[in-house]
Design an enzyme around this catalytic site. Structure first.
Site, PDB file in Angstrom:
ATOM      1  N   ASN A 132       0.842  -1.192   0.000  1.00 33.76           N
ATOM      2  CA  ASN A 132       0.000   0.000   0.000  1.00 33.76           C
ATOM      3  C   ASN A 132       0.879   1.244   0.000  1.00 33.76           C
ATOM      4  O   ASN A 132       1.406   1.652   1.018  1.00 33.76           O
ATOM      5  CB  ASN A 132      -0.909  -0.010   1.233  1.00 33.76           C
ATOM      6  CG  ASN A 132      -1.941   1.105   1.215  1.00 33.76           C
ATOM      7  OD1 ASN A 132      -1.868   2.010   0.399  1.00 33.76           O
ATOM      8  ND2 ASN A 132      -2.896   1.028   2.117  1.00 33.76           N
ATOM      9  N   ASP A 138      -7.177   4.253  -0.293  1.00 32.78           N
ATOM     10  CA  ASP A 138      -7.675   2.899  -0.029  1.00 32.78           C
ATOM     11  C   ASP A 138      -9.160   2.750  -0.343  1.00 32.78           C
ATOM     12  O   ASP A 138      -9.610   1.710  -0.798  1.00 32.78           O
ATOM     13  CB  ASP A 138      -7.423   2.518   1.426  1.00 32.78           C
ATOM     14  CG  ASP A 138      -5.944   2.333   1.715  1.00 32.78           C
ATOM     15  OD1 ASP A 138      -5.135   2.468   0.776  1.00 32.78           O
ATOM     16  OD2 ASP A 138      -5.592   2.067   2.878  1.00 32.78           O
ATOM     17  N   GLY A 157      -6.159  -2.427   0.363  1.00 31.57           N
ATOM     18  CA  GLY A 157      -5.510  -1.141   0.120  1.00 31.57           C
ATOM     19  C   GLY A 157      -4.230  -1.173  -0.682  1.00 31.57           C
ATOM     20  O   GLY A 157      -3.639  -0.112  -0.925  1.00 31.57           O
ATOM     21  N   ASP A 159      -1.813  -1.076  -3.865  1.00 34.29           N
ATOM     22  CA  ASP A 159      -2.026  -0.213  -5.030  1.00 34.29           C
ATOM     23  C   ASP A 159      -0.801  -0.209  -5.941  1.00 34.29           C
ATOM     24  O   ASP A 159       0.214  -0.867  -5.668  1.00 34.29           O
ATOM     25  CB  ASP A 159      -2.384   1.214  -4.598  1.00 34.29           C
ATOM     26  CG  ASP A 159      -1.419   1.801  -3.579  1.00 34.29           C
ATOM     27  OD1 ASP A 159      -0.214   1.472  -3.653  1.00 34.29           O
ATOM     28  OD2 ASP A 159      -1.846   2.588  -2.719  1.00 34.29           O
ATOM     29  N   ASP A 324      -7.412 -14.566 -18.844  1.00 36.40           N
ATOM     30  CA  ASP A 324      -8.166 -15.335 -17.866  1.00 36.40           C
ATOM     31  C   ASP A 324      -9.155 -16.270 -18.566  1.00 36.40           C
ATOM     32  O   ASP A 324      -9.755 -15.902 -19.577  1.00 36.40           O
ATOM     33  CB  ASP A 324      -8.918 -14.353 -16.956  1.00 36.40           C
ATOM     34  CG  ASP A 324      -9.668 -15.031 -15.844  1.00 36.40           C
ATOM     35  OD1 ASP A 324      -9.017 -15.710 -15.026  1.00 36.40           O
ATOM     36  OD2 ASP A 324     -10.909 -14.879 -15.783  1.00 36.40           O
ATOM     37  N   GLU A 353      -4.977 -18.961 -19.824  1.00 34.40           N
ATOM     38  CA  GLU A 353      -5.294 -19.899 -18.751  1.00 34.40           C
ATOM     39  C   GLU A 353      -6.177 -21.015 -19.326  1.00 34.40           C
ATOM     40  O   GLU A 353      -7.337 -20.785 -19.658  1.00 34.40           O
ATOM     41  CB  GLU A 353      -6.027 -19.197 -17.608  1.00 34.40           C
ATOM     42  CG  GLU A 353      -6.358 -20.139 -16.461  1.00 34.40           C
ATOM     43  CD  GLU A 353      -7.302 -19.534 -15.440  1.00 34.40           C
ATOM     44  OE1 GLU A 353      -7.229 -19.927 -14.265  1.00 34.40           O
ATOM     45  OE2 GLU A 353      -8.123 -18.675 -15.824  1.00 34.40           O
TER      46      GLU A 353
END
Length: 617
Positions: A132, A138, A157, A159, A324, A353
């Protein structure tokens, strides 16, 4: 407006503000391989207007759908130069709406960018759980879910700034590329941290930062000679996506009379005996009620996804994509999507995937597969994931060797490489963000971690490691996904311990973490400097007493011997058996201990031990 505008100057008249809410892509580039661009124009009753463009930006086609709030405007971009242009929307009795649109100059050699490959070691991280860097961001007033570290499935939170702040740690570790789980906006009310239910695919989630922050992440990685892999989702969006809230066409997504879950039987995609209903439910069924399934057989959807992916590659200067649930998509649609990306960037790389448990079935999805060709199908997908090797690693540390068990599972996995068009372009891993944590699987046994990582880093393919494993992090998937996605210790200002720092520094890694880190750093950096394990040939021997030996070698004369002894007893190798692999080499330097070895008659191997030997004459 800063985050939405992405740096482009969009000029609206007073009337235009009431009519045009979005134009996507928000800008484009000159000199692209694709010589047309389809703009999605969204606004209240915009379809009641006719469209005209400047002479320098000729319109090829305007498509209207059953929803009057959409226009799809196709532009001939073959001769469009960088600059600002104008679209005009006209309707009898109404003021003209003028919309500016920009084309930008491309980076030099952008089309020839080199993607990730088998010289890389990929570090997979979940940004919400890594670090974070900006606690003030957040939570966000416009986003539904607020940060709460007490919830295993909540936002914590982490980032983009947190990732940037620790790039030197990752470089020191030996990672050469980052694969971050999705960073685009996900406005689900709960579990939004994973990012796979996106609500806006042109904007970074403001809790992670801005689009400009993402570009900075890419630039900072490139300064360090590292690469950025973008996690892309073609199969589904989140229910909160702004397009899902007001569909352009009913068939933009797959719909049933009642909610229908996918059956997850991806084998129906190539089963010659599959019932049509099974194949339909697999491909068109939704993962969960909050993830509408996109219809890639709809040309408008497919083109939107192609342009969005190209936009991110070009805008953020990406080095690769991870897709994905690749095999859940419409087969022909995802092949067209992949080919469009690879046509635009011929040296790029995309890994899909394909979570299957049979080498032939996985190989079906790799570009130029002879198995796929039997059904006249080619995905054009360069890289697939070696889930069968992952499955083997899930078992071998709790088995004694039998005919088809123990480390023989690993040997047999590579025997099946004849299925793959390109075995060197396969992602190899012991774990990821969806599987059991490896260190939990082996109950924190450091020697087993060393064996697994020695294999991942020296066999064929592209190694991928999961954040935190390099410090011995554990987590039990049986307790929920949150347990395999713990916060990296030291990533938050309030953390009492900082595992990004060495043991010698205050509140740095403890002794347990330090042994994992030091081993990982040595191994990962050795791999980075040794091309023979990037693309050298593989020679393997049938395992004996749960001990597996293989060699990597190349035309330049480099040769490495790898020994994995999963037996709980010391063993002695008769080196005459390995004459072919040794190829006249009588000496070697063992990486992990630093010992010089004589390789003439026999070689003792300690129990539960890996050896990586650089051979010398």
């Amino acid at each position: 407006m800063k985050n939405f505008s992405l740096g482009i100057l969009l000029v609206f008249s007073v009337m235009a503000q009431a009519q045009i809410a979005r134009v996507e892509p928000p800008f484009w580039w000159e000199g692209m391989q694709r010589d047309s661009l389809q703009l999605l124009v969204y606004g209240k009753d915009i379809a009641s207007y006719e469209v005209d463009a400047s002479a320098e930006m000729p319109i090829l086609e305007v498509t209207k759908t059953e929803n009057p709030n959409y226009l799809f405007v196709t532009i001939n971009t073959a001769s469009v130069a960088a600059g600002d242009y104008e679209l005009r929307f006209q309707k009898e009795g109404s003021p003209q709406i003028k919309q500016s649109y920009s084309f930008k100059e491309r980076r030099e050699h952008s089309a020839l960018r080199k993607g990730f490959d088998n010289a890389d070691l990929i570090y997979l991280l979940m940004p919400d759980r890594f670090a974070n860097g900006n606690p003030a961001g957040d939570s966000h007033p416009k986003m539904a879910e607020k940060a709460d570290r007490t919830k295993p499935g909540g936002r914590h939170g982490g980032d983009i700034k947190g990732i940037i702040d620790h790039l030197d740690y990752l470089k020191d570790l030996g990672a050469t590329a980052i694969w971050s789980t999705p960073l685009c906006e996900d406005d689900d009310k709960t579990y939004s941290y994973h990012g796979y239910a996106q609500s806006d695919v042109y904007n970074i989630d403001p809790r992670y930062g801005s689009n400009e922050d993402y570009v900075q992440l890419s630039a900072e990685l490139h300064k360090r000679g590292m690469k950025l892999i973008h996690d892309y989702v073609t199969n589904h969006w989140g229910l909160q996506h702004w397009i899902i809230q007001d569909l352009p066409t009913r068939d933009w997504i797959h719909q049933f009379d009642a909610f229908t879950n996918t059956n997850h039987r991806m084998t129906t995609q190539f089963d010659p005996y599959a019932a049509q209903i099974d194949q339909k439910i697999y491909e068109e069924g939704w993962f969960v009620p909050t993830m509408p399934d996109l219809n890639q057989s709809n040309p408008l959807v497919l083109n939107y996804l192609i342009q969005n992916a190209i936009w991110w590659v070009e805008y953020a200067d990406l080095d690769g994509l991870r897709v994905d649930t690749y095999s859940y998509n419409h087969k022909q649609g995802i092949a067209k999507w992949t080919k469009a990306l690879m046509d635009e960037y011929p040296n790029f790389n995309i890994v899909g995937e394909v979570w299957l448990h049979d080498s032939a079935q996985i190989a079906y999805w790799q570009k130029d597969s002879k198995i796929g060709a039997l059904q006249d199908y080619n995905t054009h997908l360069p890289t697939v994931m070696d889930f069968t090797l992952h499955d083997a690693l899930d078992k071998i540390f709790v088995e004694e060797e039998q005919w088809d068990q123990g480390v023989t599972r690993v040997y047999e996995n590579f025997v099946n490489d004849f299925f793959y068009p390109n075995p060197n372009n396969i992602l190899v891993f012991a774990e990821n963000h969806d599987t059991q944590r490896f260190n939990t699987r082996v109950k924190g046994a450091f020697e087993d971690y060393k064996l697994a990582m020695s294999l991942i880093c020296t066999t064929r393919g592209i190694p991928q490691v999961y954040y935190g494993s390099e410090i011995g992090m554990q987590g039990d998937k049986n307790k929920g996904d949150g347990d395999i996605r713990h916060d990296f210790p030291g990533g938050w200002p309030a953390d009492k311990q900082n595992a990004f720092l060495p043991q010698s520094e205050k509140n740095g890694r403890n002794a347990y973490q330090e042994q994992y880190f030091n081993f990982s750093k040595k191994l990962f950096n050795w791999r980075k400097a040794n091309p023979v394990v990037h693309s050298g040939k593989l020679l393997q021997y049938v395992p004996d007493k749960n001990l597996y030996v293989y060699f990597r070698y190349n035309a330049e004369g480099d040769r490495v011997m790898v020994i994995l002894n999963l037996n709980r007893k010391k063993q002695t190798l008769d080196l005459k058996r390995f004459t072919e692999g040794l190829a006249g080499h009588k000496q070697g330097l063992e990486l992990l201990t630093g010992k010089a070895l004589q390789l003439t008659d026999t070689l003792p191997v300690m129990p539960r031990t890996s050896m990586i030997i650089n051979l010398t004459r």
